[in-house]
Scaffold this active site. Structure first.
Site, PDB file in Angstrom:
ATOM      1  CB  THR A  49      -4.410 -10.299 -31.422  1.00 23.17           C
ATOM      2  OG1 THR A  49      -3.552 -10.893 -30.448  1.00 23.17           O
ATOM      3  CG2 THR A  49      -5.675  -9.816 -30.780  1.00 23.17           C
ATOM      4  CG  ASP A  50      -0.316 -13.840 -31.402  1.00 23.17           C
ATOM      5  OD1 ASP A  50      -0.344 -12.682 -30.940  1.00 23.17           O
ATOM      6  OD2 ASP A  50      -0.040 -14.841 -30.726  1.00 23.17           O
ATOM      7  CB  CYS A  73       9.331   1.977 -43.268  1.00 19.59           C
ATOM      8  SG  CYS A  73      11.014   2.527 -43.448  1.00 19.59           S
ATOM      9  CG  ASP A 121      -2.307 -19.290 -29.780  1.00 19.60           C
ATOM     10  OD1 ASP A 121      -2.171 -18.994 -28.588  1.00 19.60           O
ATOM     11  OD2 ASP A 121      -1.771 -18.647 -30.711  1.00 19.60           O
ATOM     12  CB  THR A 162      -6.803 -13.804 -25.937  1.00 15.62           C
ATOM     13  OG1 THR A 162      -5.466 -14.255 -26.103  1.00 15.62           O
ATOM     14  CG2 THR A 162      -6.975 -13.239 -24.555  1.00 15.62           C
ATOM     15  CB  THR A 189       9.366  -0.298 -47.158  1.00 16.93           C
ATOM     16  OG1 THR A 189      10.208   0.250 -46.129  1.00 16.93           O
ATOM     17  CG2 THR A 189       7.930   0.114 -46.874  1.00 16.93           C
TER      18      THR A 189
HETATM   19  N1  ASP Z   1      -1.877 -16.109 -29.019  1.00 16.55           N
HETATM   20  C1  ASP Z   1      -3.212 -15.595 -29.079  1.00 16.55           C
HETATM   21  C2  ASP Z   1      -3.723 -15.804 -30.490  1.00 16.55           C
HETATM   22  O1  ASP Z   1      -3.322 -15.127 -31.388  1.00 16.55           O
HETATM   23  C3  ASP Z   1      -3.211 -14.164 -28.714  1.00 16.55           C
HETATM   24  C4  ASP Z   1      -4.549 -13.466 -28.849  1.00 16.55           C
HETATM   25  O2  ASP Z   1      -5.586 -14.025 -29.085  1.00 16.55           O
HETATM   26  O3  ASP Z   1      -4.545 -12.272 -28.696  1.00 16.55           O
HETATM   27  O4  ASP Z   1      -4.531 -16.693 -30.678  1.00 16.55           O
END
Ligand code: ASP
Length: 344
Positions: A90-91, A281, A58, A14, A279
């Site tokens: 981020t994923d 958790c 992505d 993103t 775990t």
């Molecule tokens: N789906 C995107 C990715 O992980 C989400 C992101 O960048 O935050 O590439």
């Protein structure tokens, strides 16, 4: 103005999106123009070069091949830069940061992953702040001229987290990552406050970097849940392909005490599989001595994953299995703290 030079590596995600003025759609941003777009970063480094992966992805499409490419790129460019900032979706960022922490040996320079929840080209983006602070951290030096953070880390939402301690914990908030079992390495406010005692330092600041690009991905993850069937457990633990299985257990490392369950675990251990107890958790550690059902797992041949995240246990297994065909050695190494990934 510092004299640091940095390499900004853009893999996708993103953060790299910008609204096209003509049709308002989100299109990948040209990071070779980054200094013109975000002029604030000039303050932190004398030279910022960029490297863009082709194709941009992505991060849901990240595969170990991308980690190998990143490790090779960092090794190739290592002597030319003081630090590296990796822009990543981020994923799966916690997986990639964990993997790189094991794949890079002898690190004396920062490798900072960052990204954003909103594209860098939209008004309320968190991408600018994440990028600017990552650049500041990647170029920061201590009084002796050494890197402040010679580690693989994630900087996100004002927090600097050791890569192999990170988890993505929120799909929407700007503070998307957490470090449940280890203190933050730094936090940004008016200034960036470094938690110096918690940052790993190399024994030798002048050593060369080496990379481990052999990864063996024959690993699977079994998440326990009430009602899990013997068929499902057997399918995961006793197949002929995997060399290792991470068992995501309850609480302090507990699993059903049913006879069928223990028998399947014993059978898998008898096949020589590396079975690692992590775990479910978010925070806390596995302690297989606490309850009889945990002890039963240990006796059946399950290795303690301590307070490892699942992401880090997976990356560590890929790395260790790639290093050796000896599963007993891998079990032993899983219990050792190699890159600050477990509290031992
Ligand atoms: N789906 C995107 C990715 O992980 C989400 C992101 O960048 O935050 O590439």
């Amino acid at each position: 103005m510092t004299q640091s030079s940095l390499l900004l590596i853009y893999t996708g995600g993103t953060i790299g999106m910008k609204q096209d003025a003509a049709d308002q759609t989100l299109k990948p941003f040209d990071f070779s123009q980054i200094v013109e777009e975000v002029p604030e970063i000039r303050k932190f480094a004398a030279k910022i070069d960029s490297w863009t992966f082709d194709p941009l992805i992505d991060s849901s499409d990240v595969e170990p091949g991308m980690w190998q490419a990143l490790a090779r790129l960092i090794q190739e460019k290592y002597d030319s830069y003081d630090g590296f900032v990796i822009l990543h979706g981020t994923d799966t960022m916690a997986y990639s940061a964990s993997a790189l922490s094991f794949m890079l040996d002898g690190l004396t320079k920062p490798v900072i992953f960052t990204g954003s929840q909103l594209p860098i080209g939209v008004p309320r983006t968190d991408g600018r702040e994440n990028l600017i602070s990552s650049i500041e951290i990647a170029s920061a030096k201590d009084g002796e001229g050494h890197a402040m953070v010679p580690e693989v880390c994630i900087f996100f939402g004002s927090q600097l987290i050791r890569g192999n301690r990170s988890i993505k914990a929120n799909a929407e908030a700007f503070k998307a990552f957490q470090s449940p079992n280890y203190p933050l390495l730094a936090e940004s406010g008016i200034n960036i406050r470094y938690n110096t005692e918690c940052i790993r330092k190399p024994l030798d600041w002048y050593q060369n970097i080496s990379i481990n690009t052999r990864l063996d991905t024959r690993v699977s993850i079994l998440k326990l849940h009430p009602g899990i069937t013997p068929e499902a457990v057997r399918y995961f633990l006793c197949d002929q392909v995997t060399r290792a299985v991470i068992i995501e257990t309850y609480g302090a490392g507990n699993a059903p005490s049913a006879r069928w369950f223990t028998e399947i675990v014993r059978e898998a251990a008898g096949m020589g599989k590396v079975l690692v107890n992590v775990t479910q958790c978010t925070s806390g550690t596995v302690d297989m001595d606490l309850y009889a059902c945990g002890k039963g797992l240990e006796k059946a041949g399950v290795t303690n994953g301590y307070d490892s995240t699942t992401e880090s246990a997976l990356a560590k297994l890929f790395y260790l299995l790639g290093k050796s065909g000896d599963n007993e050695w891998v079990k032993d190494m899983m219990k050792r703290n190699l890159k600050g990934e477990i509290s031992k």
